[in-house]
Design a protein around this motif. Structure first.
Motif, mmCIF file in Angstrom:
data_model
loop_
_atom_site.group_PDB
_atom_site.id
_atom_site.type_symbol
_atom_site.label_atom_id
_atom_site.label_comp_id
_atom_site.label_asym_id
_atom_site.label_seq_id
_atom_site.Cartn_x
_atom_site.Cartn_y
_atom_site.Cartn_z
ATOM 1 N N ALA A 1 -25.125 11.012 -4.247
ATOM 2 C CA ALA A 1 -23.709 11.379 -4.259
ATOM 3 C C ALA A 1 -23.557 12.895 -4.244
ATOM 4 C CB ALA A 1 -23.015 10.801 -5.486
ATOM 5 N N PHE A 2 -22.420 13.319 -3.758
ATOM 6 C CA PHE A 2 -22.039 14.729 -3.797
ATOM 7 C C PHE A 2 -21.189 14.970 -5.037
ATOM 8 C CE2 PHE A 2 -22.250 13.660 0.794
ATOM 9 C CZ PHE A 2 -23.256 14.525 1.171
ATOM 10 N N GLY A 3 -21.273 16.183 -5.559
ATOM 11 C CA GLY A 3 -20.458 16.481 -6.725
ATOM 12 C C GLY A 3 -20.030 17.940 -6.744
ATOM 13 N N PHE A 4 -18.938 18.184 -7.454
ATOM 14 C CA PHE A 4 -18.459 19.554 -7.603
ATOM 15 C C PHE A 4 -18.638 19.974 -9.058
ATOM 16 C CE2 PHE A 4 -14.851 22.355 -8.792
ATOM 17 C CZ PHE A 4 -15.245 23.483 -8.076
ATOM 18 N N TYR B 1 -13.587 3.944 -7.428
ATOM 19 C CA TYR B 1 -13.029 3.036 -6.412
ATOM 20 C C TYR B 1 -12.922 3.771 -5.069
ATOM 21 C CZ TYR B 1 -10.976 0.032 -10.184
ATOM 22 O OH TYR B 1 -10.739 -0.778 -11.253
ATOM 23 N N ALA B 2 -12.342 4.972 -5.122
ATOM 24 C CA ALA B 2 -12.039 5.707 -3.887
ATOM 25 C C ALA B 2 -13.311 6.010 -3.095
ATOM 26 C CB ALA B 2 -11.298 7.004 -4.216
ATOM 27 N N MET B 3 -14.377 6.368 -3.795
ATOM 28 C CA MET B 3 -15.623 6.669 -3.093
ATOM 29 C C MET B 3 -16.164 5.413 -2.416
ATOM 30 S SD MET B 3 -17.642 9.479 -5.396
ATOM 31 C CE MET B 3 -18.260 8.290 -6.547
ATOM 32 N N ALA C 1 -17.909 13.701 -9.275
ATOM 33 C CA ALA C 1 -18.408 13.096 -8.039
ATOM 34 C C ALA C 1 -17.304 13.127 -6.985
ATOM 35 C CB ALA C 1 -18.839 11.659 -8.298
ATOM 36 N N THR C 2 -17.679 13.404 -5.745
ATOM 37 C CA THR C 2 -16.663 13.480 -4.687
ATOM 38 C C THR C 2 -16.831 12.396 -3.624
ATOM 39 O OG1 THR C 2 -17.943 15.052 -3.361
ATOM 40 C CG2 THR C 2 -16.446 15.973 -5.024
ATOM 41 N N ASN C 3 -18.078 12.085 -3.274
ATOM 42 C CA ASN C 3 -18.357 11.008 -2.310
ATOM 43 C C ASN C 3 -19.799 10.574 -2.441
ATOM 44 O OD1 ASN C 3 -16.337 9.850 -0.626
ATOM 45 N ND2 ASN C 3 -16.125 11.781 0.487
ATOM 46 N N PHE C 4 -20.079 9.373 -1.942
ATOM 47 C CA PHE C 4 -21.470 8.930 -1.895
ATOM 48 C C PHE C 4 -22.168 9.594 -0.721
ATOM 49 C CE2 PHE C 4 -19.509 5.018 -3.833
ATOM 50 C CZ PHE C 4 -20.047 5.221 -5.090
ATOM 51 N N ARG D 1 -20.104 18.945 5.995
ATOM 52 C CA ARG D 1 -18.826 18.265 6.195
ATOM 53 C C ARG D 1 -18.168 17.944 4.848
ATOM 54 N NH1 ARG D 1 -19.865 13.251 8.523
ATOM 55 N NH2 ARG D 1 -21.310 14.306 9.919
ATOM 56 N N GLU D 2 -18.960 17.416 3.918
ATOM 57 C CA GLU D 2 -18.394 17.064 2.614
ATOM 58 C C GLU D 2 -18.012 18.316 1.830
ATOM 59 O OE1 GLU D 2 -17.113 14.600 1.396
ATOM 60 O OE2 GLU D 2 -17.216 14.697 -0.785
ATOM 61 N N LYS D 3 -18.828 19.339 1.934
ATOM 62 C CA LYS D 3 -18.525 20.587 1.237
ATOM 63 C C LYS D 3 -17.200 21.163 1.756
ATOM 64 C CE LYS D 3 -20.420 25.102 0.283
ATOM 65 N NZ LYS D 3 -21.390 26.135 0.636
ATOM 66 N N THR D 4 -17.023 21.111 3.047
ATOM 67 C CA THR D 4 -15.782 21.620 3.636
ATOM 68 C C THR D 4 -14.582 20.800 3.163
ATOM 69 O OG1 THR D 4 -17.094 22.186 5.566
ATOM 70 C CG2 THR D 4 -14.707 22.259 5.836
#
Ligand code: SF4
Ligand code: SF4
Lengths: 109, 558
Positions: free
Chosen positions: B164-167, B216-218, B151-154, B418-421
């Motif tokens: 959420a976004f994920g890689f 936490y960070a997200m 997971a990278t961000n909500f 934006r999140e992908k970048t």
């Protein structure tokens, strides 16, 4: 060194899209080399969790401790039965000790 | 890199103890619900329980009441806990343990079928396969498990979290997962501080090295309110291999002794309660012995007999196989040589201590659509694994209730791009900072300026202000991170997450101007506990637009 992979024993989990050790490592450290044998990407990233050691069906992987922590040369292997885990420890003096531990209740137990 | 959109009802981030339990719980209550579990590793062996577990340390034995249990946790945490949360956990502990036993977990029992008491609130388990057992229960449900997706961000539209976004580490895909509710269950944060082992042993940590504090960070980046980051956790463990001392102290009833063979807690620390002192005083006493020159300290295992030694080894194989290698030579045999103990570096966890999301009693975070369970949920220390299961059950129940009549949010194309970048940025650079350089920089700053091992965990204002400044400039350098493959991209993202978490941690450490929890939070400039001023929760909210961390205080509630 944290794990050591014996290439003469490793069969590369032939036929599987992903090697078992590769699939299981929580840190994504195991992979198959071009010669189809397993390898670890970065010894210093290993948690010594023994997940790959347990997962390997032919016991090609043994757990060791980095030399800075332990200079014994001791090593540890594991075999999984459906309901038990069998551990073998080799100590510095070359003795072998075995532990057979209940790991799961199977239905009907 | 392709975009992979997935729509679901409930998204669970993190397939550890809490995440797996939540998935099972949702299907028990609502078989028609669609659930996606997003897991960075593989749910069979991920997170802090990957190695196994030999005891469950939160259990309500006959004779203890929920009230006495809550009072115990409150005392251990010097008066600051969310009693409402702890109380809700205590009430569900035994049922949750029973459920996992039914899944196949072996637990030591008395002849009458009750669980054998290991310690006052503890039972002995044979949990080498605890994670595979939980994963198997999930695999029996229709839940869609995405292994090796980080997971990278909500997904957040300014009013609520809607996914959420994920890689995808294996397929390289960029996941856009929309959900009516998101349960964050990622675990706490390791690797913030310089570890006690270095070089080839740098990952011989107490806590899972891949629990990077991403959950936490997200939340921080989304503006969720966080609580009690200053309540760091430092474990007193077997030196170098981090095996739990409780297995020896509780399981084998060994005493803590110093280098002179003295029972130092009784000899010198009677004012804290001697052998009955609080967990953090046990650590503090051990640090003090080292400073005074009476260290190293040990657990006296020389009184064990052969049967007890064997039992102890079995317990460790179920949880920390490394120590068996350390003992595998004549001169290190625990019956001949006491076992050396010391403190680890600090970690942020909501399971032993209470750093995490500020949640209501139903485990809603301060952002609608987002629920927290397990290590990432704050305010309820000593919940451990069984308490995490209870929280997972509560969060799942609440999420199921809240999604009724709810629809998915619209994710704008620009938000996705934006999140992908952001996520792929380290791939676009040819030269710059490697993830290991960034990690080492962070760990050095935190160790030296924010109370790491080299400072004997102690803190004071001037150093903390320097940490604040250095972290800010480190964050600004993160645009130069370079990744060469998917593995190192994940490492790079972990660095960014850890820095976001560390910055919030430092603000919390600056804010609490007293010493509340020795070692976990010791202020040299405010050495006393000040109940008149500081019997409050210290919380924080990050504002992404201004890059500011705003501190807020919350009163204790009953
Ligand atoms: S699991 Fe064992 S046999 Fe399979 S690739 Fe890994 S080391 Fe080789
Ligand atoms: S011991 Fe654990 S961390 Fe190390 S390679 Fe094996 S599975 Fe990965």
């Amino acid at each position: 060194m944290s794990i050591s992979i014996d290439e003469t024993i490793c069969n590369g989990c032939k036929g599987l899209p992903e090697a078992r050790c590769e699939r299981i490592c929580p840190g994504d450290l195991c992979y198959r080399k071009e010669n189809t044998k397993a390898a670890i990407r970065d010894q210093s990233a290993c948690w010594t969790c023994a997940c790959c050691v347990k997962e390997c069906p032919v016991q090609a992987i043994e757990l060791r401790l980095p030399f800075q922590i332990c200079s014994n040369g001791s090593s540890l292997k594991a075999r999984l039965k459906p309901d038990k885990t069998i551990w073998t420890v080799w100590d510095a003096e070359g003795h072998q000790e075995e532990f057979i531990i209940q790991a799961k209740w199977l239905k009907g137990d | 890199m392709g975009i992979l959109p997935i729509d679901t009802d409930i998204l669970i981030i993190g397939g550890g103890a809490a995440g797996c339990f939540a998935a099972v719980e949702i299907y028990k209550k609502s078989p028609g619900c669609r659930v996606v579990v997003m897991e960075k590793a593989h749910i069979e062996r991920s997170g802090c329980l990957a190695m196994g577990l030999n005891a469950i340390n939160a259990y309500l034995h006959a004779g203890e009441t929920p009230e006495s249990y809550v009072a115990y946790v409150e005392r251990q945490f010097e008066g600051i806990i969310r009693k409402d949360l702890v109380s809700s956990i205590v009430q569900g502990l035994n049922d949750a343990v029973k459920d996992v036993e039914k899944m196949g977990l072996p637990i030591e029992k008395n002849e009458d079928g009750t669980y054998k008491m290991r310690g006052k609130r503890s039972i002995r388990i044979f949990g080498e396969r605890l994670k595979p057992i939980l994963a198997e229960a999930v695999q029996k449900t229709p839940a869609r498990v995405l292994n090796r997706v980080v997971a990278t961000n909500f997904i957040y539209d300014g009013t609520r979290v809607g996914g959420a976004f994920g890689f995808g580490i294996r397929d390289g895909s960029f996941y856009v997962i929309r959900a009516k509710a998101v349960i964050v269950a990622t675990g706490g944060a390791s690797g913030i501080y310089k570890p006690h082992n270095t070089g080839e042993a740098r990952h011989l940590l107490w806590y899972c090295p891949w629990n990077a504090g991403t959950g936490y960070a997200m939340g921080i980046r989304t503006g969720a309110e966080m609580t009690s980051f200053e309540n760091r956790f430092i474990a007193l463990r077997v030196k170098d291999v981090n095996a739990p001392t409780g297995t020896i102290a509780v399981g084998a009833r060994s005493k803590q002794i110093n280098a002179r063979g003295e029972d130092y807690l009784e000899c010198y620390y009677k004012h804290w309660g001697g052998n009955r002192c609080l967990t953090h005083h046990r650590l503090l006493a051990t640090v003090e012995e080292k400073k005074i020159g009476r260290g190293p300290c040990y657990l006296d295992t020389t009184t064990l007999n052969e049967t007890e030694e064997r039992r102890l080894k079995e317990d460790f194989l179920n949880m920390n196989p490394q120590i068996i290698l350390l003992w595998a030579t004549k001169e290190m045999n625990p019956r001949k040589k006491p076992v050396e103990i010391c403190g680890t570096e600090p970690f942020l966890v909501g399971g032993h201590c209470q750093a995490g999301y500020w949640v209501d009693k139903d485990r809603r975070t301060t952002i609608p659509g987002l629920y927290a369970a397990g290590e990432v949920a704050g305010g309820a220390p000593k919940k451990y694994v069984s308490g995490s299961w209870v929280e997972a059950r509560i969060a799942a129940t609440t999420a199921l209730e809240d999604i009724k009549g709810m629809s998915l949010i619209n994710t704008g194309e620009d938000t996705i791009q934006r999140e992908k970048t952001r996520v792929l940025h380290p791939f676009t650079r040819k030269a710059g900072i490697s993830p290991s350089e960034a990690r080492e920089r962070l760990q050095k700053i935190m160790d030296e300026y924010a109370g790491g091992i080299s400072m004997n965990y102690a803190l004071h204002e001037e150093r903390l202000l320097e940490a604040r400044r250095l972290l800010k400039s480190l964050k600004d350098r993160m645009k130069d991170l370079v990744a060469v493959n998917n593995y190192s991209l994940v490492e790079a993202l972990e660095c960014i997450d850890r820095i976001d978490v560390a910055r919030v941690l430092v603000e919390h450490l600056i804010y609490r101007k007293e010493t509340r929890w020795a070692c976990y939070q010791t202020r040299l400039d405010y050495p006393e506990k000040d109940n008149r001023r500081w019997l409050v929760f210290v919380n924080s909210v990050y504002h992404p637009k201004t890059d500011e961390i705003l501190m807020v205080e919350r009163p204790l509630c009953s």
